[in-house]
Design an enzyme around this catalytic site. Structure first.
Site, mmCIF file in Angstrom:
data_model
loop_
_atom_site.group_PDB
_atom_site.id
_atom_site.type_symbol
_atom_site.label_atom_id
_atom_site.label_comp_id
_atom_site.label_asym_id
_atom_site.label_seq_id
_atom_site.Cartn_x
_atom_site.Cartn_y
_atom_site.Cartn_z
ATOM 1 N N ARG A 90 15.130 -32.361 22.101
ATOM 2 C CA ARG A 90 15.153 -32.043 20.667
ATOM 3 C C ARG A 90 16.500 -31.454 20.246
ATOM 4 O O ARG A 90 16.705 -31.201 19.080
ATOM 5 C CB ARG A 90 14.132 -30.968 20.443
ATOM 6 C CG ARG A 90 12.857 -31.082 19.648
ATOM 7 C CD ARG A 90 12.495 -32.196 18.817
ATOM 8 N NE ARG A 90 11.494 -31.804 17.849
ATOM 9 C CZ ARG A 90 10.193 -32.003 17.995
ATOM 10 N NH1 ARG A 90 9.705 -32.594 19.047
ATOM 11 N NH2 ARG A 90 9.372 -31.599 17.056
ATOM 12 N N ARG A 129 -0.377 -36.695 6.185
ATOM 13 C CA ARG A 129 -0.935 -36.357 7.493
ATOM 14 C C ARG A 129 -1.581 -34.972 7.459
ATOM 15 O O ARG A 129 -2.592 -34.733 8.117
ATOM 16 C CB ARG A 129 0.170 -36.391 8.548
ATOM 17 C CG ARG A 129 -0.338 -36.087 9.932
ATOM 18 C CD ARG A 129 0.727 -36.333 10.974
ATOM 19 N NE ARG A 129 1.612 -35.193 11.126
ATOM 20 C CZ ARG A 129 2.707 -35.198 11.878
ATOM 21 N NH1 ARG A 129 3.066 -36.299 12.510
ATOM 22 N NH2 ARG A 129 3.463 -34.131 11.984
ATOM 23 N N ARG A 135 -2.922 -29.842 10.590
ATOM 24 C CA ARG A 135 -2.024 -29.113 11.488
ATOM 25 C C ARG A 135 -1.437 -27.924 10.750
ATOM 26 O O ARG A 135 -0.997 -28.057 9.617
ATOM 27 C CB ARG A 135 -0.874 -30.035 11.943
ATOM 28 C CG ARG A 135 -1.207 -30.794 13.191
ATOM 29 C CD ARG A 135 -0.110 -31.766 13.572
ATOM 30 N NE ARG A 135 1.228 -31.186 13.687
ATOM 31 C CZ ARG A 135 2.229 -31.814 14.302
ATOM 32 N NH1 ARG A 135 2.037 -33.003 14.845
ATOM 33 N NH2 ARG A 135 3.421 -31.269 14.356
#
Ligand code: AMP
Length: 188
Positions: A90, A129, A135
């Site tokens: 990342r 999403r 989430r």
């Protein structure tokens, strides 16, 4: 034997495509986000350390991930069948660590795939999403932070792997099945 790194901004469809590709190639799907979420859920020491950064949309400290990646890439399934790394590396330090690790354990990555989706589509996809998966890092404020973190820390890996000669860019702003098809053609 296939070994792949999946790059791509949050919301690019990286996790979904990595999972589908891992299934169809019969290789290990290694998602650092999934592993960290499981640790948070289990309230392990690692999970407790990672949680606040994840909730804010920041990266967790590299030190929490390096041993985990070393261990996972050395497991039997990853060694014998190959792997897709989804969400790692990342940042450049993680990419340099991974290069050293692969040399140490006698493995080599075949391709780094950048799943590209235009910035304005990413927010839309992530908000969508958020309502489906619930989430905690999918609120609008955190989403915007995750995109900034991606641009600042992860996007430089596109040049990094371009220089290594293993980068492939794939247009992720298409029907899911079309993207899957393109990815399969690229790696098989
Ligand atoms: P993801 O599911 O890949 O979007 O990851 C969710 C969150 O987990 C990220 O926003 C980071 O907080 C953390 N995370 C996942 N992978 C890494 C990584 N390689 N380095 C640092 N933090 C990570």
């Amino acid at each position: 034997m296939t070994r792949l790194i999946f790059l791509g901004a949050p919301g690019a469809g990286k996790g979904t495509q990595a999972q589908l590709l891992a299934q169809s190639c019969g290789i290990a799907h290694i998602s650092t986000g999934d592993i960290l979420r499981a640790e948070v859920k289990a309230q392990s020491e690692l999970g407790l350390k990672a949680r606040s950064n994840m909730d804010k949309g920041e990266l967790v400290p590299d030190s929490l991930l390096l041993d985990m990646i070393r261990g996972r890439l050395s497991q039997a399934d990853a060694v014998s069948a190959g792997w897709i790394l989804d969400g790692f590396p990342r940042n450049v330090a993680q990419a340099e660590f991974l290069d050293r690790l692969l040399t140490d354990i006698g493995q080599k990555c075949d391709l780094a795939i950048d799943l590209h989706v235009p910035q304005e589509r990413l927010v839309e996809r992530l908000l969508n999403r958020a309502t489906i998966q619930n989430r905690p890092d999918d609120t609008e404020e955190v989403i915007r932070r995750r995109l900034v973190v991606y641009e600042e820390q992860t996007a430089p890996l596109i040049d990094y792997y371009q220089l290594e000669g293993i980068l492939r860019s794939v247009d992720g702003d298409r029907e899911l099945a079309e993207v899957t098809h393109h990815l399969e053609a690229l790696v098989k």
